[in-house]
Design an enzyme around this catalytic site. Structure first.
Site, mmCIF file in Angstrom:
data_model
loop_
_atom_site.group_PDB
_atom_site.id
_atom_site.type_symbol
_atom_site.label_atom_id
_atom_site.label_comp_id
_atom_site.label_asym_id
_atom_site.label_seq_id
_atom_site.Cartn_x
_atom_site.Cartn_y
_atom_site.Cartn_z
ATOM 1 N N SER A 185 -2.361 2.517 6.207
ATOM 2 C CA SER A 185 -2.052 3.209 5.011
ATOM 3 C C SER A 185 -1.774 2.093 4.014
ATOM 4 O O SER A 185 -1.071 0.967 4.189
ATOM 5 C CB SER A 185 -1.276 4.293 5.307
ATOM 6 O OG SER A 185 0.159 3.612 5.073
ATOM 7 N N LYS A 186 -1.447 2.647 2.566
ATOM 8 C CA LYS A 186 -1.009 1.721 1.553
ATOM 9 C C LYS A 186 0.429 1.599 1.823
ATOM 10 O O LYS A 186 0.889 0.423 1.529
ATOM 11 C CB LYS A 186 -0.926 2.722 0.115
ATOM 12 C CG LYS A 186 -2.431 2.929 -0.395
ATOM 13 C CD LYS A 186 -2.233 3.212 -1.796
ATOM 14 C CE LYS A 186 -3.636 3.451 -2.439
ATOM 15 N NZ LYS A 186 -3.416 4.033 -3.669
ATOM 16 N N ARG A 187 1.356 2.392 2.442
ATOM 17 C CA ARG A 187 2.585 2.199 2.776
ATOM 18 C C ARG A 187 2.921 0.996 3.736
ATOM 19 O O ARG A 187 3.805 0.518 4.112
ATOM 20 C CB ARG A 187 3.137 3.494 3.504
ATOM 21 C CG ARG A 187 3.683 4.491 2.354
ATOM 22 C CD ARG A 187 4.291 5.673 2.907
ATOM 23 N NE ARG A 187 3.654 6.224 3.989
ATOM 24 C CZ ARG A 187 2.361 7.344 3.723
ATOM 25 N NH1 ARG A 187 2.182 7.341 2.258
ATOM 26 N NH2 ARG A 187 1.906 7.674 4.629
#
Ligand code: GLU
Length: 509
Positions: free
Chosen positions: A265-267
């Protein structure tokens, strides 16, 4: 029915930097379009203004240009269906929402956010999640429960409302997916999604379907996270009476973390030791910087190649593919259903392969700006020779300086561990004599320096290693670097002798 021209779109929302999975989606769309002589379109889906992030659209355009994806139509290139930014197409969508209301497949809903919040809480208290849909819509404040007059009055009075789809009560909705086959969903699982918001803009679902229709999109190729929305989209095509123009769907497998535990994920940012974004990104509000493949020293062709293999394979042993070869070989049939695990070692391998394939002259062009930034003067010929020496041992473009700086700047200090391991008590005396041998040579080539060193160690009755280890520390500043004599020849006799002198005077054990 005549075959539709292949037209695909990449339709990101400018809510932040593009995730590497988004680049893969764009790549697969591009490969599919080019393989079939079709068009590749960039549409910006920015109808959710609350999630708009400044700079995100520019980032997306730059990132896709970096990996070499060229659009036939789109926000930045124009085209027959312009504008390609949904916020600039707002007048287009309302008539489609109205059409749905007219044929009784959508309705106005006046429930306020507080009312919705309350009913959600009540349901939660009874351990029943609330869903605005067939089972509940008749208890809500909407044009199905209010009289025609009341509805007209509310609208005339400017009361905020949304338009919701009327999901059928008990129906099996079938999505034909080119990767997953037939996907069946019971309508009871769906809710009456908002299609048109009180701010006068459509939601993703309506805008997406309307634009795919108007832009004559033949295939919707997108991430698996959109599969749950596909049944709703199928219904929208049907209810809008445009089912015959419905594109074919292909939902791509997720990109997973290296251990396969969950999606990348982007996170994840830089937490996993590799970038999740194509280019470096500075968050406009927090100013936090996330690294990008470009800035981390990846070659764009390698990124394309490694992304192509995350979810697709050619069915042969071949691993290195140029964009042209990918276009020839790509097919949706060979895209897997299972999630694709990101493999950092493989990513490095791809980068190394592409780096080694580049000619010294090509790499020179890549590295040159670094010399300007560092304020170092050198000749192109010299830099090219250095590139030739270190290229095989580089994984990333950014490794160049670390592996070659000593060719341009003489060491002023010496790596402690190397000194401890390689610098012996007799090293200063040995190297002083060796320097004198080198200084007296009329011609200082790699071969001649090698011969001279050989004779020298034989006379001294020591092993070559003993002299060479200390010599390396003197020349490089550490026990690293490429072939000794090639390196000496490139540095030249004077510089070699100078570095030995300096080391003899300055290396402290
Ligand atoms: N705007 C959606 C996104 O941000 C596009 C999904 C689709 O391709 O339909 O990914």
């Amino acid at each position: 029915m005549s075959e539709k021209k292949v037209r695909v779109r990449f339709a990101p929302s400018p809510t932040g930097p593009l995730h590497i999975g988004g680049v893969r989606t764009a790549l697969y769309n591009y490969l599919f379009a080019k393989k079939h002589g079709g068009d590749f379109i960039l549409r910006i889906e920015d109808t959710d203004q609350t999630r708009f992030v400044p700079g995100a659209e520019e980032y997306i355009v730059e990132a896709l240009a970096w990996v070499g994806l060229k659009f036939d139509e789109g926000v930045h290139v124009g085209g027959p269906h312009a504008p390609y930014r949904q916020s600039e197409r707002r007048i287009v969508y309302r008539q489609f929402a109205d059409r749905l209301i007219e044929n009784n497949h959508a309705y106005f809903a006046f429930d306020t956010p507080e009312e919705l919040e309350n009913i959600k809480k009540q349901h939660e208290a009874n351990k029943q999640p609330f869903q605005y849909g067939p089972a509940t819509r008749m208890q809500m404040k909407n044009s199905l429960t209010l009289s025609k007059d009341e509805v007209a009055q509310k609208i005339a009075a400017g009361e905020p409302y949304v338009i919701r789809i009327k999901i059928p009560e008990n129906e099996e909705i079938i999505v034909h997916d080119l990767i997953r086959g037939i996907v069946k969903v019971q309508s009871a699982l769906l809710d009456d999604k908002v299609l048109f918001k009180s701010d006068g803009l459509p939601t993703y679902h309506l805008a997406n379907v309307v634009d795919d229709f108007l832009m004559q999109i033949s295939h919707v190729i997108r991430g698996e996270e959109w599969l749950p929305s596909a049944p709703l989209h199928v219904l929208l095509y049907r209810y809008l009476g445009i089912e015959n123009d419905m594109p074919q769907f292909a939902h791509l497998p997720l990109l997973l973390k290296p251990d396969g535990n969950g999606k990348l994920s982007k996170r994840d940012g830089d937490r996993l030791g590799f970038p999740v974004f194509p280019l470096q990104w500075e968050d406009p509000s927090s100013k936090e910087i996330s690294s990008g493949y470009r800035e981390s020293g990846y070659i764009s062709e390698a990124v394309v190649n490694l992304l192509a293999f995350l979810g697709w394979n050619p069915g042969t042993e071949q691993e290195l593919f140029s964009m042209e070869e990918l276009i020839q070989s790509f097919s949706l049939e060979r895209v897997s259903k299972a999630g694709a695990k990101f493999d950092l070692e493989k990513a490095k391998w791809f980068n190394h392969q592409y780096l080694s394939k580049k000619s010294n002259a090509e790499l020179l062009e890549i590295f040159k700006p670094m010399f300007i930034i560092k304020g170092i003067c050198s000749t192109d010929d010299y830099i090219e020779c250095v590139i030739g020496l270190v290229k095989e041992r580089m994984i990333f473009i950014t490794d160049f300086w670390e592996k070659s700086s000593f060719f341009f700047i003489a060491p002023e200090s010496f790596d402690e561990k190397s000194v401890k391991d390689k610098w012996k008590d007799n090293s200063p005396a040995l190297l002083t004599e060796l320097a004198a041998v080198f200084a007296s040579m009329p011609e200082f080539t790699a071969e001649k320096a090698h011969d001279a060193a050989n004779i020298f160690v034989q006379e001294k009755q020591i092993g070559m290693g003993q002299a060479m280890n200390a010599l390396r520390v003197a020349i490089v500043g550490a026990a690293t670097g490429p072939d000794m004599f090639t390196m000496l020849a490139l540095l030249g006799k004077e510089e070699t002798v100078r570095r030995i002198d300096f080391a003899v005077k300055n290396v402290k054990k």
